[in-house]
Design an enzyme around this catalytic site. Structure first.
Site, PDB file in Angstrom:
ATOM      1  N   ARG A 207       0.916  -1.393   0.576  1.00 27.10           N
ATOM      2  CA  ARG A 207       0.221  -0.038   0.040  1.00 27.10           C
ATOM      3  C   ARG A 207       0.775   1.311   0.032  1.00 27.10           C
ATOM      4  NH1 ARG A 207      -3.286  -3.317   3.053  1.00 27.10           N
ATOM      5  NH2 ARG A 207      -2.630  -2.993   5.590  1.00 27.10           N
ATOM      6  N   PHE A 223     -11.265  -4.114  -5.876  1.00 26.97           N
ATOM      7  CA  PHE A 223     -11.216  -5.466  -4.401  1.00 26.97           C
ATOM      8  C   PHE A 223     -10.337  -4.578  -3.899  1.00 26.97           C
ATOM      9  CE2 PHE A 223     -10.386  -7.356  -8.697  1.00 26.97           C
ATOM     10  CZ  PHE A 223     -11.040  -8.146  -8.969  1.00 26.97           C
ATOM     11  N   ASP A 245     -15.926  -2.672  -4.154  1.00 29.16           N
ATOM     12  CA  ASP A 245     -15.899  -4.224  -3.954  1.00 29.16           C
ATOM     13  C   ASP A 245     -17.058  -4.460  -3.896  1.00 29.16           C
ATOM     14  OD1 ASP A 245     -13.131  -5.674  -1.485  1.00 29.16           O
ATOM     15  OD2 ASP A 245     -15.670  -6.349  -1.588  1.00 29.16           O
ATOM     16  N   ASN A 274     -19.246  -6.213  -9.651  1.00 31.74           N
ATOM     17  CA  ASN A 274     -18.267  -6.889  -9.263  1.00 31.74           C
ATOM     18  C   ASN A 274     -16.837  -6.699  -9.851  1.00 31.74           C
ATOM     19  OD1 ASN A 274     -17.331  -9.009 -10.543  1.00 31.74           O
ATOM     20  ND2 ASN A 274     -18.767 -10.380 -10.990  1.00 31.74           N
ATOM     21  N   ALA A 275     -16.252  -6.532  -9.854  1.00 34.38           N
ATOM     22  CA  ALA A 275     -14.472  -5.984 -10.358  1.00 34.38           C
ATOM     23  C   ALA A 275     -14.742  -6.180 -12.055  1.00 34.38           C
ATOM     24  CB  ALA A 275     -12.980  -6.084  -9.595  1.00 34.38           C
ATOM     25  N   ASP A 295      -5.959  -5.774  -6.487  1.00 33.49           N
ATOM     26  CA  ASP A 295      -5.991  -6.986  -5.197  1.00 33.49           C
ATOM     27  C   ASP A 295      -6.681  -7.871  -5.316  1.00 33.49           C
ATOM     28  OD1 ASP A 295      -4.164  -7.416  -2.503  1.00 33.49           O
ATOM     29  OD2 ASP A 295      -5.033  -6.157  -1.786  1.00 33.49           O
ATOM     30  N   CYS A 335      -2.178 -13.667  -5.042  1.00 32.01           N
ATOM     31  CA  CYS A 335      -1.817 -13.783  -3.609  1.00 32.01           C
ATOM     32  C   CYS A 335      -2.090 -15.504  -3.274  1.00 32.01           C
ATOM     33  CB  CYS A 335      -2.910 -13.175  -2.718  1.00 32.01           C
ATOM     34  SG  CYS A 335      -4.856 -13.218  -2.131  1.00 32.01           S
TER      35      CYS A 335
HETATM   36  N1  SAH Z   1      -7.073  -4.505  -1.347  1.00 36.56           N
HETATM   37  C1  SAH Z   1      -7.171  -4.787   0.057  1.00 36.56           C
HETATM   38  C2  SAH Z   1      -7.825  -6.340   0.112  1.00 36.56           C
HETATM   39  C3  SAH Z   1      -8.572  -6.778  -0.553  1.00 36.56           C
HETATM   40  S1  SAH Z   1      -9.464  -8.244  -0.090  1.00 36.56           S
HETATM   41  C4  SAH Z   1      -6.428  -3.700   1.542  1.00 36.56           C
HETATM   42  O1  SAH Z   1      -5.015  -3.550   1.378  1.00 36.56           O
HETATM   43  O2  SAH Z   1      -6.675  -3.999   2.626  1.00 36.56           O
HETATM   44  C5  SAH Z   1      -9.930  -8.596  -1.401  1.00 36.56           C
HETATM   45  C6  SAH Z   1     -11.693  -8.140  -1.437  1.00 36.56           C
HETATM   46  O3  SAH Z   1     -12.023  -8.329  -2.542  1.00 36.56           O
HETATM   47  C7  SAH Z   1     -12.208  -8.424  -0.968  1.00 36.56           C
HETATM   48  O4  SAH Z   1     -12.610  -7.175  -0.080  1.00 36.56           O
HETATM   49  C8  SAH Z   1     -13.304  -9.211  -1.666  1.00 36.56           C
HETATM   50  O5  SAH Z   1     -14.821  -8.815  -0.513  1.00 36.56           O
HETATM   51  C9  SAH Z   1     -13.359  -8.271  -2.903  1.00 36.56           C
HETATM   52  N2  SAH Z   1     -13.992  -8.864  -3.795  1.00 36.56           N
HETATM   53  C10 SAH Z   1     -14.342 -10.189  -3.853  1.00 36.56           C
HETATM   54  N3  SAH Z   1     -14.375 -11.138  -5.209  1.00 36.56           N
HETATM   55  C11 SAH Z   1     -14.877  -9.729  -6.216  1.00 36.56           C
HETATM   56  C12 SAH Z   1     -15.631  -9.008  -6.931  1.00 36.56           C
HETATM   57  N4  SAH Z   1     -15.528 -10.163  -8.115  1.00 36.56           N
HETATM   58  N5  SAH Z   1     -15.603  -8.237  -7.673  1.00 36.56           N
HETATM   59  C13 SAH Z   1     -15.287  -7.086  -6.678  1.00 36.56           C
HETATM   60  N6  SAH Z   1     -14.668  -7.427  -5.343  1.00 36.56           N
HETATM   61  C14 SAH Z   1     -14.881  -8.662  -4.921  1.00 36.56           C
END
Ligand code: SAH
Length: 391
Positions: A207, A223, A245, A274-275, A295, A335
């Protein structure tokens, strides 16, 4: 002390200090051994290779605690916990939320301990640590004197050890929403219901890479969870951040985090969506960004799904590269431990080629200091983060 005898030539991994004994390497197990017992591991010539936790239900039958003839008692665990905590003293200035114990790399296999301000979250992911949970909590309370201790054992990996999913308060009173401080930012963390143990502590350094690029930038944080990367981008001067998200709770907490850090609403837009769909939309409408952050959660749980997971990473990274302005930055993370650094890099190469853009690698990052890796245990390498620049 119970003795586990290895088949001939099966001491090679242990000799190289790989800390696991798989069940197919074992010749004999004494009767009456219980899950979580400490065992001596002997090679076929009956030489002592070390000592570890016995897990009868897992393919990883023994997880090594020592490669010496050490006495494994309460004092042994006290010393291991204390040194693990002390190793992280230099981080305390930066943050009051960090991982204090990280399993094999801290010589306490299957134990995870996270600190969120004055609260402790514990995970005992194997039989050996699970039956000693009370002991670990006592020692942690003695060393750290926390306000409370919460158990977040609601994770699928416990099933491999035949352990149930569970979460509950172990000490103190219910924490509610905690506030942590990371670098110069503050975040609300829900350790009872949040993802992982509440916060993505492993992404702290990644970050912070936004420092060098965010000034006046238009940023897309896909995300975004509770706005980790978004807050850093705003803090370092981004003109506008869009966070996306799929989880309503995450979006709500991201909004609260923006208020907590006094960021104006007009600079920060949040969308529950949905991303994949949003990236497609930006691509088709020609919208461009200075910085895109990807992420996502792990797209792959089993090795067999490598192909479909790779397609997922390919799709989001291809679109992200396409929607970058000239000179734009992509911070892209993976990850999944089944997707190696090499595989991920190859996916990114094919994305850049398909997008017909030259892309520079500015940096490749992985785990922060409080999530150390054991060099020999490549099974534990999971986090990869590329800092890319589209030309
Ligand atoms: N970058 C964040 C952590 C991300 S974790 C940080 O630094 O704190 C991954 C995230 O992706 C989760 O919050 C989950 O809710 C989200 N997620 C999972 N599938 C998704 C999708 N298809 N579209 C959008 N968000 C999604």
């Amino acid at each position: 002390m119970a003795e586990i005898l290895l088949k001939s030539n099966e001491d090679r991994l242990l000799k190289g200090r790989h800390p696991w004994v798989f069940n197919n390497q074992v010749k004999s197990i004494p009767n009456g051994l219980k899950a979580g017992d400490i065992v001596n591991v002997l090679n076929s010539k009956r030489k002592l290779m070390g000592k570890g936790f016995f897990s009868p239900h897992s393919a990883i039958m023994v997880r090594m605690l020592s490669f010496e003839d050490a006495e494994i008692n309460e004092n042994f665990f006290y010393t291991r916990l204390l040194s693990s905590i002390k190793r992280r003293h230099n981080l305390i200035e930066k943050t009051n939320a960090l991982r204090l114990v990280y399993s094999e790399a801290d010589e306490l296999p299957t134990l995870v301990v996270d600190k969120y301000d004055d609260f402790i979250v514990i995970q005992t992911l194997g039989a050996g640590t699970d039956i000693r949970k009370g002991l670990f909590v006592d020692i942690l309370c003695q060393i750290l004197k926390p306000r409370g201790v919460y158990e977040r054992n609601d994770v699928p990996v416990r099933a491999f050890e035949g352990l149930p999913s569970n979460k509950c308060l172990l000490r103190g009173s219910a924490p509610g929403l905690l506030t942590i401080k990371e670098n110069d930012l503050r975040f609300f963390v829900d350790i009872e219901n949040g993802q992982k143990t509440g916060f993505y502590l492993d992404q702290r350094d990644n970050r912070d890479t936004l420092k060098g690029f965010s000034h006046n930038a238009e940023v897309l944080d896909c995300f975004c969870y509770t706005g980790g990367f978004s807050m850093y981008a705003l803090h370092y001067g981004a003109s506008h951040v869009t966070g996306i998200d799929a989880s309503q709770e995450s979006i709500m907490l991201a909004r609260k985090n923006a208020l907590l850090n006094n960021f104006a609403n007009r600079n920060f837009e949040l969308k529950m969506a949905n991303a994949f769909d949003e990236l497609k939309l930006f691509d088709s409408t020609g919208k461009k960004f200075d910085i895109v952050i990807l992420d996502p959660p792990s797209f792959i749980r089993k090795k067999e799904n490598l192909e479909s997971a790779s397609r997922g990473y390919k799709e989001i990274n291809l679109r992200a590269i396409k929607i970058l302005k000239p000179g734009g930055i992509l911070i892209t993370c993976c990850c999944s431990y089944h997707i190696s650094l090499e595989i991920f890099k190859n996916i990114l190469i094919s994305c850049a080629s398909d997008a017909k853009r030259s892309v520079r690698i500015l940096d490749i990052k992985n785990h922060p200091q409080d999530h150390p890796l054991l060099l020999q245990l490549k099974e534990s390498y999971y986090l990869k983060c590329f800092l890319l620049q589209a030309i």
